[in-house]
Every structure is written in structure tokens, then in C-alpha cells.
Enzyme design. Structure first.
Site, PDB file in Angstrom:
ATOM      1  N   GLY A 284     -41.279  38.382 -33.385  1.00  0.00           N
ATOM      2  CA  GLY A 284     -41.632  37.145 -32.689  1.00  0.00           C
ATOM      3  C   GLY A 284     -41.796  35.938 -33.578  1.00  0.00           C
ATOM      4  O   GLY A 284     -41.579  34.801 -33.140  1.00  0.00           O
ATOM      5  N   ASP A 285     -42.178  36.172 -34.838  1.00  0.00           N
ATOM      6  CA  ASP A 285     -42.392  35.052 -35.759  1.00  0.00           C
ATOM      7  C   ASP A 285     -41.157  34.752 -36.601  1.00  0.00           C
ATOM      8  O   ASP A 285     -41.265  34.117 -37.654  1.00  0.00           O
ATOM      9  CB  ASP A 285     -43.605  35.322 -36.657  1.00  0.00           C
ATOM     10  CG  ASP A 285     -43.433  36.568 -37.518  1.00  0.00           C
ATOM     11  OD1 ASP A 285     -42.490  37.346 -37.254  1.00  0.00           O
ATOM     12  OD2 ASP A 285     -44.231  36.771 -38.451  1.00  0.00           O
ATOM     13  N   GLU A 286     -39.988  35.209 -36.147  1.00  0.00           N
ATOM     14  CA  GLU A 286     -38.719  34.918 -36.826  1.00  0.00           C
ATOM     15  C   GLU A 286     -37.754  34.312 -35.793  1.00  0.00           C
ATOM     16  O   GLU A 286     -36.854  34.986 -35.295  1.00  0.00           O
ATOM     17  CB  GLU A 286     -38.152  36.191 -37.456  1.00  0.00           C
ATOM     18  CG  GLU A 286     -39.073  36.781 -38.522  1.00  0.00           C
ATOM     19  CD  GLU A 286     -38.652  38.167 -38.986  1.00  0.00           C
ATOM     20  OE1 GLU A 286     -37.511  38.579 -38.681  1.00  0.00           O
ATOM     21  OE2 GLU A 286     -39.467  38.855 -39.638  1.00  0.00           O
TER      22      GLU A 286
ATOM     23  N   ASN B  87     -38.945  46.865 -34.554  1.00  0.00           N
ATOM     24  CA  ASN B  87     -38.019  47.428 -35.539  1.00  0.00           C
ATOM     25  C   ASN B  87     -38.598  48.655 -36.244  1.00  0.00           C
ATOM     26  O   ASN B  87     -38.135  49.045 -37.307  1.00  0.00           O
ATOM     27  CB  ASN B  87     -37.624  46.372 -36.582  1.00  0.00           C
ATOM     28  CG  ASN B  87     -36.302  46.696 -37.252  1.00  0.00           C
ATOM     29  OD1 ASN B  87     -35.387  47.247 -36.632  1.00  0.00           O
ATOM     30  ND2 ASN B  87     -36.188  46.364 -38.538  1.00  0.00           N
ATOM     31  N   ARG B  88     -39.621  49.255 -35.640  1.00  0.00           N
ATOM     32  CA  ARG B  88     -40.144  50.552 -36.082  1.00  0.00           C
ATOM     33  C   ARG B  88     -40.319  51.470 -34.873  1.00  0.00           C
ATOM     34  O   ARG B  88     -40.985  52.494 -34.975  1.00  0.00           O
ATOM     35  CB  ARG B  88     -41.504  50.395 -36.783  1.00  0.00           C
ATOM     36  CG  ARG B  88     -41.563  49.366 -37.903  1.00  0.00           C
ATOM     37  CD  ARG B  88     -40.739  49.755 -39.098  1.00  0.00           C
ATOM     38  NE  ARG B  88     -40.966  48.820 -40.189  1.00  0.00           N
ATOM     39  CZ  ARG B  88     -40.312  47.664 -40.340  1.00  0.00           C
ATOM     40  NH1 ARG B  88     -39.389  47.306 -39.461  1.00  0.00           N
ATOM     41  NH2 ARG B  88     -40.572  46.866 -41.360  1.00  0.00           N
TER      42      ARG B  88
ATOM     43  N   HIS C 205     -32.767  38.129 -38.674  1.00  0.00           N
ATOM     44  CA  HIS C 205     -34.175  38.104 -39.064  1.00  0.00           C
ATOM     45  C   HIS C 205     -34.427  36.901 -39.973  1.00  0.00           C
ATOM     46  O   HIS C 205     -33.519  36.155 -40.318  1.00  0.00           O
ATOM     47  CB  HIS C 205     -34.541  39.401 -39.793  1.00  0.00           C
ATOM     48  CG  HIS C 205     -34.506  40.620 -38.918  1.00  0.00           C
ATOM     49  ND1 HIS C 205     -35.631  41.277 -38.508  1.00  0.00           N
ATOM     50  CD2 HIS C 205     -33.458  41.294 -38.381  1.00  0.00           C
ATOM     51  CE1 HIS C 205     -35.302  42.309 -37.751  1.00  0.00           C
ATOM     52  NE2 HIS C 205     -33.978  42.340 -37.663  1.00  0.00           N
TER      53      HIS C 205
ATOM     54  N   TYR D 280     -36.600  48.213 -49.473  1.00  0.00           N
ATOM     55  CA  TYR D 280     -37.861  48.857 -49.113  1.00  0.00           C
ATOM     56  C   TYR D 280     -37.605  49.733 -47.889  1.00  0.00           C
ATOM     57  O   TYR D 280     -37.047  49.271 -46.898  1.00  0.00           O
ATOM     58  CB  TYR D 280     -38.981  47.849 -48.834  1.00  0.00           C
ATOM     59  CG  TYR D 280     -38.710  46.877 -47.705  1.00  0.00           C
ATOM     60  CD1 TYR D 280     -39.197  47.117 -46.424  1.00  0.00           C
ATOM     61  CD2 TYR D 280     -37.975  45.717 -47.929  1.00  0.00           C
ATOM     62  CE1 TYR D 280     -38.951  46.227 -45.389  1.00  0.00           C
ATOM     63  CE2 TYR D 280     -37.730  44.820 -46.901  1.00  0.00           C
ATOM     64  CZ  TYR D 280     -38.220  45.080 -45.631  1.00  0.00           C
ATOM     65  OH  TYR D 280     -37.971  44.196 -44.614  1.00  0.00           O
TER      66      TYR D 280
ATOM     67  N   GLU E 266     -30.884  38.842 -42.933  1.00  0.00           N
ATOM     68  CA  GLU E 266     -32.001  37.935 -43.232  1.00  0.00           C
ATOM     69  C   GLU E 266     -31.380  36.578 -43.542  1.00  0.00           C
ATOM     70  O   GLU E 266     -30.713  36.406 -44.565  1.00  0.00           O
ATOM     71  CB  GLU E 266     -32.799  38.461 -44.423  1.00  0.00           C
ATOM     72  CG  GLU E 266     -33.352  39.869 -44.257  1.00  0.00           C
ATOM     73  CD  GLU E 266     -34.621  39.918 -43.422  1.00  0.00           C
ATOM     74  OE1 GLU E 266     -35.157  38.842 -43.088  1.00  0.00           O
ATOM     75  OE2 GLU E 266     -35.070  41.040 -43.097  1.00  0.00           O
TER      76      GLU E 266
END
Length: 493
Positions: free
Chosen positions: A128-130, A188-189, A228, A288, A310
Site C-alpha cells: 500500500g505504501d508503494e 507478498n508473503r 514495487h 534477501y 523495483e
């Protein structure tokens, strides 16, 4: 009389052979760790890369000024499909936790019509913050609408690909200006994971996750990408490792994914110049590891080659910077979709006895991954890195598999149609057509010489063999004409 009936049957089969349409090649159908990269550019969260284990501070309302609200986005999408109704349609794949529709725009010269063409999907605002992705995806749709009649790249996409655009998967998170959805779950998890038994209970998955999974079960996507923010890199599978350690963990199509990631990074204004990521790309697990991610699930269960892009160091840059970010990403977004047409091996699978499409499987020697042909049209679209020779095999239940070798040049897709022969039935007789000219006449000649020395009968057999030869020449001539009218290489096997 029996000999006469046999000869007449032979001639009748040959006539049927010529009445069938020619089969030729066709042209182009949770562990929560988040990284924020800083390489000297301004960033909302600083200029160095940090790993966060908890929710980040919400951006201020002032910072969000200039971005479309969910209502603005819905209206813009509806207005778009009215303005570009000739090449688009609007539909929803479900609703968010708070009931907001997950709207999708489909762009094609035949929107909503099933065709033997590859399909590509873009998904934005998973977190939501992207929000940059949702803004860029609507700009992409409008650019294609404005240019498809005059720009060759836009025209290629409209005429040869079904492009699906979901600007916001997490509208509730966007409204709250938070990463997770309204149930505080990182989408995304939330997908089933290949290494660990998490998220296996369908009833516990989020409605947004279920919507994506249903979407892929109802539509066959060749490739996709999610947009993203917080870094500048093209990420590809695998995203996790078996032991949860951080290292390069390649998937079976690692070389193809690297090729697709480079298409995006090298078309971008500065992604490939990254000092942290060589050539602007990274294997997810070497960056990661994450588990329950959408990217790996798409590849494993959806038959879809997905990248995680990204696209902005700053997660929530000032709205005044959006036009610049769009221009930096425009060619990357277009070229990635166009790669479905410009590269890879594409084709259809047919039965030799009736010329009907066969829903089969396509595998490439040395790559442990299977691509399924479509149930209706039996078309397949196999993305592969160019500049190599590949051994491609098509198979279908009840038919003998067939293999061909193709060479993929740069920006040069190959069309390879497969014509399969039925396997022996339980009675031991081959269910093959007389039109299988690869062995045409050989068993018949043996039978004739054993039964008769009649010169007339032998002459008829020679005529049938000659007619089969002419049929093969006609098929080759049709293929030659297609090659002359298209830059794509085509073969029929």
C-alpha cells in the site's frame, strides 16, 4: 473385388488428404524484510540501504498530495475504457478486504476474445505504501491508446499480445498509507511457498491473494511483472532458499529470467548503472530471501514468468516527479511486453489424423520446466534466452512426442508447429492417417508386392506416393511464403 476396394480406399484417403487445410506455422497469442536502496539519490527513508523488520512510518498526507485516490483511479480506468473502447475492456478480479473492486484493464485488438496469442499482466501497488506503480500503469495504458495507430511498438503489442493491467492490488493499504492490507497482512508473503508449508489453507488467505490465484487459474499468462518501490532493480526467481540463507539460488529458467530482467534494466534510464546490483538485476534470494512471495508462485503454479520490478528508490516521491519516473520506465515497460512477440519459441500442436488442435505439453532439453499448450487453440509460448540452440519436444496423451531443434537469434522469435501421430491402439493397429507422409507408401508397397504383381496396382501406388510428395511441397511452399512476409522464423515438424 477386395483388391479393387482396397485401391479405391487408397485413392479416397488421398483425396481427403488434399481436402484438409494446410497446417503451417502462424505468426504471433512470513518473514518480513524490506530493503530500501539509496545510491546518492534523495530517498524518503535515507540514502543508505536499510532492512526493516516492522511497519515503516506512514508518509504524511501532504506527501501523498497529487496521487490518485482509489476513487480517482476507478474513474480514470472507466474513462479510459470509454475513450479507448476499440482496444480495451474493464473487468474486476475480485474485491479487497474493505470491498473495493480490483479493477483490470485489458488491451488488445480483440479485448475479451480468446486468441492463440500470449498474454502479459502488470500488477501495481502490491504494498500500500508503494503507489508509483499504480500511477505508471495508468500512464502506460493511456500511452498505448494514444500511440497504437502510429507507433510500431505500441501497434505490435495491441495486435499480438493481450495485455492486462491491474494498477492496485492493495487499495486498502493505499488508503491507510501502510504496507499491508486491511487485515495487516503483507500480500507478498501470503502465497503458497515451495520450501515451507506456509499459507496452505485457502480459507486463511487474503481476498486479494485469492483473487490473483483465481485470475491465473482462469487466464493463461505467459509472463508478468509487479511494480514495487524502495529500490531500483529488476528481481527474478528464486526469491527464497531451502535453508533460509542468503545466496544466489537459480530457478530452472535462470538464464531466461536474467535475459528478461536485462530487457527492463537496460531499457531504463539508469537502472543498469546501479552500483549495488550488477547490470541492474538481481536474483531474489541473493538479495534477501522471502517466503510466500507472488513471483515464485506465478512461475511454479501459474506457468507465468514473473519479475519483481523495483522502480523507484523513493517509495512515495513527490507527485511532481511522476512524469520523470514515467519517462525513465516507459521503454522498459513496453519492451518487456513486446519480448513475448520478439523472442522465444511459439507455435501450436496438431493431430495428423484430423488436423485438430491438441492440448499438450512443451519441454526444452536441459531445462526442468514444462509449458502447457492452451486447451482450446493448443498454442504455446515458450520464453527462452536468445543466441542459442534449443531442442524442443511437444507431447500429448495418446500421441507420439515429436522433437525439433531451433536456433534463436537476437530479437528473432521462432514459430514451431508440431504435428503429432497417434500411438498404437490396444489392438496393436496405428491410428494414423494416410496423410502421414513421413512414412507414406512404405507399408502399402510391402503389402501390394506380397499380394499381387499387377502393374496397374503398382502404378496407382506410385501415383499416391507422388501426390503425397506434392502435398509436402505445398506445405513447404506455404511456410516459405510466411517466412517471406514475416521476419519470424517458422518451422513445422
Amino acid at each position: 473385388m477386395s483388391k479393387l476396394r482396397f485401391v479405391l480406399s487408397l485413392l479416397f484417403s488421398t483425396a481427403i488428404c488434399f481436402s484438409l487445410p494446410p497446417i503451417a506455422a502462424r505468426g504471433g497469442h512470513s518473514d518480513y524484510i524490506h530493503a530500501v536502496l539509496g545510491d546518492g539519490n534523495s530517498s524518503l527513508y535515507g540514502t543508505a540501504r536499510h532492512l526493516f523488520s516492522q511497519e515503516e512510518p506512514r508518509p504524511s498526507l501532504e506527501l501523498t498530495r497529487g496521487y490518485m485516490t482509489n476513487g480517482d483511479l476507478e474513474k480514470a480506468m472507466k474513462d479510459f475504457t470509454k475513450r479507448c473502447s476499440k482496444i480495451s475492456r474493464l473487468y474486476s478480479i475480485g474485491k479487497s478486504v474493505n470491498g473495493f473492486p480490483l479493477w483490470v484493464i485489458e488491451i488488445s485488438d480483440k479485448p475479451g476474445v480468446l486468441e492463440a496469442e500470449p498474454a502479459f499482466k502488470y500488477v501495481g501497488n502490491v504494498h500500500g505504501d508503494e503507489p508509483v506503480g499504480r500511477e505508471l500503469l495508468l500512464r502506460l495504458a493511456n500511452w498505448i491508446c494514444d500511440n497504437y495507430e502510429k507507433d510500431p511498438l505500441a501497434q505490435m503489442i495491441v495486435e499480438n499480445v493481450h495485455l492486462h493491467i491491474l494498477p492496485s492490488l492493495n487499495p486498502d493499504g493505499f488508503t491507510a498509507r501502510k504496507r499491508n492490507n486491511a487485515n495487516n497482512v503483507d500480500l507478498n508473503r501470503d502465497f503458497p511457498d515451495q520450501f515451507f508449508p506456509v499459507n496452505e489453507n485457502l480459507g486463511l488467505r487474503q481476498p486479494e491473494t485469492r483473487a490473483i490465484m483465481t485470475w491465473l487459474s482462469e487466464n493463461r499468462f505467459t509472463a508478468s511483472a509487479t511494480l514495487h518501490g524502495g529500490a531500483l532493480v529488476a528481481n527474478f526467481p528464486w526469491d527464497g532458499t531451502e535453508d533460509k540463507r542468503k545466496y544466489y539460488y537459480p530457478c530452472p529458467d535462470d538464464e531466461t529470467f536474467r535475459f528478461l530482467a536485462k530487457i527492463y534494466s537496460k531499457s531504463h534510464r539508469n537502472m543498469s548503472l546501479s552500483k549495488e546490483f550488477e547490470e541492474g538485476i538481481t536474483n531474489g534470494a541473493s538479495w534477501y530471501p522471502i517466503y510466500g512471495g507472488m513471483q515464485d508462485w506465478n512461475y511454479i503454479h501459474g506457468g507465468c514468468f514473473e519479475l519483481t520490478l523495483e522502480i523507484s528508490d523513493n517509495k512515495w516521491p513527490p507527485a511532481s516527479e511522476l512524469p520523470t519516473i514515467w519517462e525513465y520506465n516507459r521503454m522498459s515497460m513496453l519492451n518487456l511486453v513486446a519480448s513475448l512477440v520478439k523472442t522465444g519459441v511459439h507455435g501450436r500442436i496438431f493431430s495428423v489424423d484430423e488436423g485438430k488442435p491438441l492440448p499438450g505439453l512443451v519441454v526444452v532439453k536441459g531445462i526442468n520446466y514444462t509449458v502447457k499448450a492452451h486447451q482450446a487453440y493448443a498454442d504455446y509460448h515458450r520464453l527462452l534466452a536468445p543466441g542459442q540452440k534449443y531442442e524442443v519436444t511437444a507431447s500429448s496423451p495418446g500421441y507420439k512426442p515429436k522433437t525439433t531443434t531451433v536456433w534463436l537469434g537476437e530479437n528473432d522469435a521462432v514459430t514451431a508447429d508440431f504435428i503429432l501421430i497417434p500411438e498404437a491402439s490396444s489392438g496393436g493397429k496405428l491410428r494414423r492417417s494416410i496423410c502421414d507422409c513421413s512414412s507414406c507408401g512404405q507399408p502399402l508397397l510391402t503389402r501390394f508386392f506380397a499380394e499381387t504383381n499387377n502393374g496397374i496396382t503398382f502404378a496407382l501406388v506410385v501415383v499416391v506416393a507422388f501426390l503425397c510428395f506434392l502435398l509436402q511441397r505445398r506445405m513447404r511452399f506455404n511456410l516459405w511464403k510466411q517466412r517471406q512476409s514475416s521476419r519470424r522464423s517458422s518451422i513445422t515438424v
